[in-house]
Design an enzyme around this catalytic site. Structure first.
Site, PDB file in Angstrom:
ATOM      1  N   GLY A 158       4.229  -5.174 -16.896  1.00 35.40           N
ATOM      2  CA  GLY A 158       5.170  -5.871 -17.772  1.00 35.40           C
ATOM      3  C   GLY A 158       6.070  -4.941 -18.561  1.00 35.40           C
ATOM      4  CD  GLU A 168       0.166  -6.455 -10.493  1.00 35.72           C
ATOM      5  OE1 GLU A 168       0.221  -5.246 -10.795  1.00 35.72           O
ATOM      6  OE2 GLU A 168      -0.071  -6.844  -9.342  1.00 35.72           O
ATOM      7  N   GLY A 223       0.103  -5.617 -18.952  1.00 28.79           N
ATOM      8  CA  GLY A 223      -1.097  -5.216 -19.685  1.00 28.79           C
ATOM      9  C   GLY A 223      -0.729  -4.826 -21.098  1.00 28.79           C
ATOM     10  NE  ARG A 224       2.642   0.582 -22.032  1.00 30.00           N
ATOM     11  CZ  ARG A 224       2.083   1.796 -21.943  1.00 30.00           C
ATOM     12  NH1 ARG A 224       1.611   2.370 -23.021  1.00 30.00           N
ATOM     13  NH2 ARG A 224       2.014   2.419 -20.780  1.00 30.00           N
ATOM     14  NE  ARG A 251      -0.894   4.948 -24.469  1.00 26.19           N
ATOM     15  CZ  ARG A 251       0.286   5.207 -24.963  1.00 26.19           C
ATOM     16  NH1 ARG A 251       0.433   5.345 -26.263  1.00 26.19           N
ATOM     17  NH2 ARG A 251       1.328   5.309 -24.185  1.00 26.19           N
ATOM     18  CE1 TYR A 298      -0.829   9.279 -19.744  1.00 26.42           C
ATOM     19  CE2 TYR A 298      -1.500   7.949 -21.613  1.00 26.42           C
ATOM     20  CZ  TYR A 298      -1.581   8.250 -20.265  1.00 26.42           C
ATOM     21  OH  TYR A 298      -2.399   7.503 -19.465  1.00 26.42           O
ATOM     22  CB  CYS A 331     -14.905  21.418 -30.435  1.00 23.38           C
ATOM     23  SG  CYS A 331     -16.115  21.062 -31.691  1.00 23.38           S
ATOM     24  CD  GLU A 332     -10.673  19.754 -25.595  1.00 24.11           C
ATOM     25  OE1 GLU A 332      -9.535  20.145 -25.297  1.00 24.11           O
ATOM     26  OE2 GLU A 332     -11.514  19.345 -24.780  1.00 24.11           O
ATOM     27  CE1 TYR A 355      -3.375   0.724 -19.214  1.00 25.77           C
ATOM     28  CE2 TYR A 355      -1.437   0.361 -20.579  1.00 25.77           C
ATOM     29  CZ  TYR A 355      -2.128   0.162 -19.403  1.00 25.77           C
ATOM     30  OH  TYR A 355      -1.566  -0.601 -18.404  1.00 25.77           O
TER      31      TYR A 355
HETATM   32  N1  LLP Z   1      -0.090  -3.252 -12.353  1.00 30.37           N
HETATM   33  C1  LLP Z   1      -0.406  -2.050 -11.845  1.00 30.37           C
HETATM   34  C2  LLP Z   1      -0.562  -1.912 -10.390  1.00 30.37           C
HETATM   35  C3  LLP Z   1      -0.576  -0.946 -12.691  1.00 30.37           C
HETATM   36  O1  LLP Z   1      -0.877   0.246 -12.176  1.00 30.37           O
HETATM   37  C4  LLP Z   1      -0.417  -1.101 -14.102  1.00 30.37           C
HETATM   38  C5  LLP Z   1      -0.592   0.023 -15.011  1.00 30.37           C
HETATM   39  C6  LLP Z   1      -0.107  -2.387 -14.592  1.00 30.37           C
HETATM   40  C7  LLP Z   1       0.063  -3.429 -13.689  1.00 30.37           C
HETATM   41  C8  LLP Z   1       0.058  -2.674 -16.046  1.00 30.37           C
HETATM   42  O2  LLP Z   1       1.205  -2.082 -16.571  1.00 30.37           O
HETATM   43  P1  LLP Z   1       1.689  -2.394 -18.069  1.00 30.37           P
HETATM   44  O3  LLP Z   1       2.099  -3.834 -18.159  1.00 30.37           O
HETATM   45  O4  LLP Z   1       0.543  -2.115 -18.985  1.00 30.37           O
HETATM   46  O5  LLP Z   1       2.821  -1.488 -18.265  1.00 30.37           O
HETATM   47  N2  LLP Z   1      -2.686   4.799 -19.653  1.00 30.37           N
HETATM   48  C9  LLP Z   1      -1.239   4.752 -19.696  1.00 30.37           C
HETATM   49  C10 LLP Z   1      -0.694   3.593 -18.904  1.00 30.37           C
HETATM   50  C11 LLP Z   1      -1.106   3.615 -17.455  1.00 30.37           C
HETATM   51  C12 LLP Z   1      -0.612   2.420 -16.688  1.00 30.37           C
HETATM   52  C13 LLP Z   1      -1.257   2.336 -15.354  1.00 30.37           C
HETATM   53  N3  LLP Z   1      -0.899   1.176 -14.597  1.00 30.37           N
HETATM   54  C14 LLP Z   1      -0.805   4.702 -21.152  1.00 30.37           C
HETATM   55  O6  LLP Z   1      -1.659   4.672 -22.018  1.00 30.37           O
HETATM   56  O7  LLP Z   1       0.378   4.716 -21.438  1.00 30.37           O
END
Ligand code: LLP
Length: 415
Positions: free
Chosen positions: A239, A273, A275-276, A312, A316, A342-343, A370
């Site tokens: 998203g 799909e 998430g964030r 994060r 990143y 300890c980093e 995340y």
């Molecule tokens: N669908 C697929 C196939 C994905 O690989 C991901 C995220 C999503 C959906 C969800 O994407 P979103 O809506 O959250 O942007 N750990 C990283 C983010 C890694 C995202 C991996 N894939 C962070 O903390 O920024």
């Protein structure tokens, strides 16, 4: 609308003051807002209402079963990347028939389990995976529903670690190969082609990459149609990005307005799909200042949360807002906000101007996505508690791990 706001001088999640959460549950902990999570999901669902669609929440962003359960109650689908995530969805009351399964390394046992519970589709990422899936499904005397994830070679303009739709990335099947892989799939006895899709990256703050990618994938759908392969669904992946600092991502309506016209005359169910954008700004990491320490160069606010709890910033170099739970009228000073690990890379924020004293509570904002899911027990730090606020009720949805639990499954050698 985050549901996380100051009332007078104190930070609240819905109707609960975060200082009372710290008293009851201790720090560090994650705190989420039910209303924020639900309204973020509903905003997509409503914006896309004109077209047949399914919002499949990306479980990896926050996989607590309470969060999954809230979304399942709204009718959400789920995007999973492992059997662990599938079992969470099932445990939380999610409908397997609304599950899409992504990931470049699906094992045969994972495929079997997913087929057994009847997921909606496998988002296939290679020809080799397709062959394995065909065999597994044949052994079960089933047809596996698939959508091929194509790599549209679009630059999402996001952090290189979370950009996934370029040729150099490991994900999906290159556009040029897609047609021939579909033709092979069409000949396989235990594969049922239902769609196509892509995912180009995360934390996208403009519509252009989404639109470019969708156009390319629709072009493929047309080519397939000409070959006699009719698709039922198109999946455009993750998203919208969210505001961590001063980013201005498109609204849900702008998102829908950019995408839906491209699908208007097509008989294709749209899958997304996110998430964030569902959970990110619905949660905070709550932490206490253990010590304030200075040298000639710098001042450090040493807090009880660390990189193992929220990775994060270290991983990143991500910027997440850090705020005091209670606003005080004292001198402002610039601090690096660091944890006990300890980093040198163990920081939650650098060069932050804060009015704080030892013992004060801080929050790291935008930590609902995340955050916990990427946490570890590095430095033998038990994983922290998660609390979900529902109006004026706080629910402990994951208790703090104990020291004993850190060693579960370990053993010493016999004498
Ligand atoms: N669908 C697929 C196939 C994905 O690989 C991901 C995220 C999503 C959906 C969800 O994407 P979103 O809506 O959250 O942007 N750990 C990283 C983010 C890694 C995202 C991996 N894939 C962070 O903390 O920024």
């Amino acid at each position: 609308m985050t549901q996380i706001n100051y009332r007078k001088n104190e930070l609240f999640v819905e109707d609960i003051a975060l200082s009372s959460i710290a008293k009851t549950y201790n720090t560090p902990c994650y705190v989420y807002s039910r209303k924020a999570i639900e309204s973020n999901w509903l905003a997509y669902d409503q914006a896309l209402a004109k077209h047949d669609h399914l919002v499949c929440y990306a479980v990896k962003a926050n996989s607590n079963i309470a969060v999954i359960n809230l979304l399942a109650r709204l009718g959400s689908g789920f995007d999973i990347v492992s059997i662990g995530e599938l079992e969470r969805v099932i445990r939380a009351g999610g409908d397997p028939a609304k599950v899409v399964f992504a990931g470049v390394a699906k094992r045969a046992d994972e495929m079997r389990r997913a087929l057994e519970v009847g997921i909606r589709c496998f988002n296939v990422e290679s020809e080799q995976e397709l062959e394995r899936l065909n065999l597994v499904a044949a052994n079960m005397d089933l047809k596996a529903p698939i959508s091929i994830r194509v790599n549209p070679d679009v630059d999402a303009g996001t952090h290189p670690y979370i950009s996934t739709g370029l040729k150099e990335n490991k994900f999906g099947i290159a556009m040029e190969q897609a047609l021939s892989v579909y033709q092979r799939a069409a000949k396989m006895n235990n594969i049922e082609i239902i769609g196509t899709g892509c995912h180009i990256g995360s934390q996208l703050t403009g519509m252009e990459p989404f639109v470019d990618a969708l156009k390319r994938v629709l072009h493929l759908a047309d080519q397939l149609e000409a070959e006699g392969i009719t698709l039922k669904q198109i999946d455009i992946g993750g998203g919208l990005g969210i505001c961590y600092n001063n980013e201005v991502p498109p609204t849900h309506q702008e998102y829908a307005d950019a995408i839906l016209p491209l699908l208007a005359d097509r008989d294709l169910t749209l899958l997304i799909e996110p998430g964030r954008s569902i959970v990110g700004n619905a949660g905070v990491l709550l932490t206490e200042v253990e010590y304030l320490k200075s040298n000639d160069e710098k001042s450090f606010a040493i807090v009880d949360a660390a990189m193992n709890d929220l990775m994060r910033p270290s991983l990143y170099n991500a910027w997440q807002n850090i705020q005091p739970v209670v606003i005080k009228d004292i001198t402002e000073q610039e601090y690096d906000v660091v944890g006990p690990v300890c980093e040198t890379g163990d920081f939650l924020g650098r060069a932050r101007s804060l009015k704080i004293e030892q013992g004060d509570l801080l929050v790291v904002r935008s930590a609902g996505a995340y955050g916990f899911t990427m946490s570890s027990t590095y430095n033998s730090r038990p994983r922290i508690a998660e609390i979900l606020i529902d109006t004026d009720q706080a629910h402990l949805i994951r208790r703090r791990e104990t020291i004993d639990e850190l060693m579960v499954g370990e053993s010493t050698l016999p004498k």
